[in-house]
Design a protein around this motif. Sequence first.
Motif, PDB file in Angstrom:
ATOM      1  N   ALA A 191      22.636 -18.464 -39.625  1.00 19.58           N
ATOM      2  CA  ALA A 191      21.642 -18.981 -40.573  1.00 19.58           C
ATOM      3  C   ALA A 191      21.928 -20.447 -40.879  1.00 19.58           C
ATOM      4  O   ALA A 191      21.013 -21.231 -41.125  1.00 19.58           O
ATOM      5  CB  ALA A 191      21.689 -18.155 -41.857  1.00 19.58           C
ATOM      6  N   GLN A 192      23.199 -20.819 -40.848  1.00 18.29           N
ATOM      7  CA  GLN A 192      23.557 -22.182 -41.233  1.00 18.29           C
ATOM      8  C   GLN A 192      22.897 -23.222 -40.333  1.00 18.29           C
ATOM      9  O   GLN A 192      22.323 -24.205 -40.797  1.00 18.29           O
ATOM     10  CB  GLN A 192      25.087 -22.342 -41.198  1.00 18.29           C
ATOM     11  N   HIS A 216      22.593 -20.450 -52.755  1.00 19.41           N
ATOM     12  CA  HIS A 216      23.479 -20.407 -51.585  1.00 19.41           C
ATOM     13  C   HIS A 216      24.093 -21.801 -51.355  1.00 19.41           C
ATOM     14  O   HIS A 216      23.367 -22.750 -51.034  1.00 19.41           O
ATOM     15  CB  HIS A 216      22.621 -19.968 -50.402  1.00 19.41           C
ATOM     16  N   HIS A 263      21.028 -14.719 -53.801  1.00 18.92           N
ATOM     17  CA  HIS A 263      22.408 -15.108 -53.583  1.00 18.92           C
ATOM     18  C   HIS A 263      22.761 -16.235 -54.537  1.00 18.92           C
ATOM     19  O   HIS A 263      22.127 -17.276 -54.493  1.00 18.92           O
ATOM     20  CB  HIS A 263      22.600 -15.568 -52.142  1.00 18.92           C
ATOM     21  N   ASP A 291      15.481 -16.778 -46.715  1.00 22.10           N
ATOM     22  CA  ASP A 291      16.744 -16.326 -46.136  1.00 22.10           C
ATOM     23  C   ASP A 291      16.869 -14.838 -46.485  1.00 22.10           C
ATOM     24  O   ASP A 291      17.046 -14.490 -47.646  1.00 22.10           O
ATOM     25  CB  ASP A 291      17.891 -17.156 -46.741  1.00 22.10           C
ATOM     26  N   CYS A 293      19.028 -12.698 -46.115  1.00 24.08           N
ATOM     27  CA  CYS A 293      20.410 -12.226 -46.172  1.00 24.08           C
ATOM     28  C   CYS A 293      20.560 -10.944 -47.014  1.00 24.08           C
ATOM     29  O   CYS A 293      20.007 -10.833 -48.099  1.00 24.08           O
ATOM     30  CB  CYS A 293      21.232 -13.343 -46.806  1.00 24.08           C
ATOM     31  N   SER A 321      20.354 -13.308 -39.915  1.00 23.50           N
ATOM     32  CA  SER A 321      21.667 -13.564 -39.321  1.00 23.50           C
ATOM     33  C   SER A 321      22.373 -12.238 -39.022  1.00 23.50           C
ATOM     34  O   SER A 321      22.151 -11.244 -39.712  1.00 23.50           O
ATOM     35  CB  SER A 321      22.505 -14.364 -40.324  1.00 23.50           C
ATOM     36  N   SER A 323      25.667 -12.222 -39.108  1.00 20.22           N
ATOM     37  CA  SER A 323      27.010 -12.419 -39.667  1.00 20.22           C
ATOM     38  C   SER A 323      27.461 -11.244 -40.521  1.00 20.22           C
ATOM     39  O   SER A 323      28.616 -10.845 -40.488  1.00 20.22           O
ATOM     40  CB  SER A 323      27.041 -13.671 -40.542  1.00 20.22           C
ATOM     41  N   ARG A 331      28.373 -15.970 -34.754  1.00 21.06           N
ATOM     42  CA  ARG A 331      27.477 -17.125 -34.841  1.00 21.06           C
ATOM     43  C   ARG A 331      26.147 -16.879 -34.136  1.00 21.06           C
ATOM     44  O   ARG A 331      25.725 -17.654 -33.263  1.00 21.06           O
ATOM     45  CB  ARG A 331      28.139 -18.409 -34.291  1.00 21.06           C
TER      46      ARG A 331
HETATM   47  C1  PLP Z   1      22.753 -16.386 -48.561  1.00 23.31           C
HETATM   48  C2  PLP Z   1      23.374 -16.337 -47.207  1.00 23.31           C
HETATM   49  N1  PLP Z   1      22.590 -16.508 -46.130  1.00 23.31           N
HETATM   50  C3  PLP Z   1      23.100 -16.442 -44.887  1.00 23.31           C
HETATM   51  C4  PLP Z   1      24.423 -16.203 -44.669  1.00 23.31           C
HETATM   52  C5  PLP Z   1      24.905 -16.116 -43.259  1.00 23.31           C
HETATM   53  O1  PLP Z   1      25.144 -17.385 -42.768  1.00 23.31           O
HETATM   54  P1  PLP Z   1      25.589 -17.563 -41.244  1.00 23.31           P
HETATM   55  O2  PLP Z   1      24.592 -16.823 -40.419  1.00 23.31           O
HETATM   56  O3  PLP Z   1      25.545 -19.050 -40.995  1.00 23.31           O
HETATM   57  O4  PLP Z   1      26.958 -17.002 -41.104  1.00 23.31           O
HETATM   58  C6  PLP Z   1      25.291 -16.046 -45.737  1.00 23.31           C
HETATM   59  C7  PLP Z   1      26.731 -15.821 -45.491  1.00 23.31           C
HETATM   60  O5  PLP Z   1      27.536 -15.672 -46.350  1.00 23.31           O
HETATM   61  C8  PLP Z   1      24.748 -16.110 -47.038  1.00 23.31           C
HETATM   62  O6  PLP Z   1      25.522 -15.940 -48.125  1.00 23.31           O
END
Ligand code: PLP
Length: 484
Positions: A191-192, A216, A263, A291, A293, A321, A323, A331
């Motif tokens: 997601a980053q 976030h 988040h 997002d 998440c 994501s 993750s 990643r």
């Molecule tokens: C709000 C949020 N979005 C996305 C992610 C995932 O990020 P990534 O896919 O870059 O690991 C996280 C990870 O902690 C998060 O807290």
Amino acid sequence: MDRGSKAPIHRQIYTQIRNMILTGDLPGGTRLPSTRTLGMELGVSRITMVNAFQILTSEGFLRSRAGDGTYVGNEWLNEAVTAPEVRRPELSSRAGLSASTRGSDLQRQTSPSWNPEDPESFVASQVGIDLFPTSVWKRLIGRHSEEQSIEMLGYPEALGHRPLREAVADYLRDSRGIDAAVEQIVITSGAQQAINALMLMMTDPGDEVWMEEPGHIAASAAMLANGCRVLPVPIDECGADLAQMPNELPAGRLMFLTPSRQHPLGVQMSLARRMDWVAWANEQGSWLIEDDCDSELRYRGSRLPSLYELDRGQHVVHVGSFSKIMFPSIRVGYVVLPEDLVDSFATAISVTGRAPATLMQAATADFIREGHLNTHVRRSRKTYAQRQEALLRELRNQLGSFIRAEAVDAGMHVIGWLPSTVDDQRLAAQLADKGVYTYALGDYLLERSLPPALLIGFAATDAGHMPDAVNYMVRALRHDGYSC
Ligand SMILES: Cc1ncc(COP(=O)(O)O)c(C=O)c1O
């Protein structure tokens, strides 16, 4: 020379002569003794000296003149070129010298770091790696790692590996009710990278962007790093509240939202609020970054329709994501975009580091297609619910007078509210010094608008180990003088 060192002797001699030339102790034009003489003086073989001289010659430090021995090259001045101390300044001062405004903003951001040798303790975003089916994963990786094809070993496809895009499209339809064409899906490095690339594509430096408060950290960091002004939008029990933004405020280029599970606070955005935000984006011509998440890790209640589904005007970009539902080092993430943005988004991805390794993408596609992802998510959900219960029980029993925490309906951490006089950022740092990792709520706020609290993760700690883990935290707190 240090005969106990791991560096070979010829390398040590090379380094010392090179340093003498760089510091001016051996000025340009100096004739060096023969390798035989030097070898005898230093008590090393001639071949060792020849090796050292050969490297120095190939790098231009020495010149050999036929029949006339070896000299320091004339271009080396008769004075110190640069002292080693000057050539290697401290990282912080070097960064201070060269930082742009954005670079300075980044330096002010704290980056969460912990020692992998320590147990993860309560890191909010750490998954339960003990649950991941590594033998399945090994098989899937093995299947693709033997492919000696351009597809597997060349640069990854700009939009992502086609089989993974197809698998994500099916997954989103079956498990999330999102009806998106494969052509709208782009694979990202988590997601980053998606958020960074969206900022690059949708904003100019100086633009105002809106952000949940608290929100976030990595998203607001990406906004600041792209030179945007970030305006905080308050959260209540229904999610981000548009009505609390002053009417006279300009619309903002975009708003970042985590509707499935805010988040870090954990509330799910109500349907009415979702409709408000979609209407806002369409009226103002702004973007919504959704997002998604933690949408899969829901323990109670049902998931509401995504902003993406509610949006008819195509102002929502949906970010997902793997993750948290697989493991963070993979990643691999994805976005669902309006089709006319796909090509420019793919260009932004290539500028910010390209798609993840095709091997990872191919194995992830199989992981989804063969049903392992759904099985793993179901299992994680069940175990994480037990881990949350164990954490809350231990916090109540062992720390009830100091930390107040309630169950969350989704996600991997609870909010542990602290007495109002406590500085949460200081406390989190003190705990981290003892290997007890949490995040301070203060880190997630642009303005100090909420009482102090810690984000306490439960997903990575086995329920049976929770009493000891919390007890360790209690002892660390008492050691630092907190009465609990
Ligand atoms: C709000 C949020 N979005 C996305 C992610 C995932 O990020 P990534 O896919 O870059 O690991 C996280 C990870 O902690 C998060 O807290």
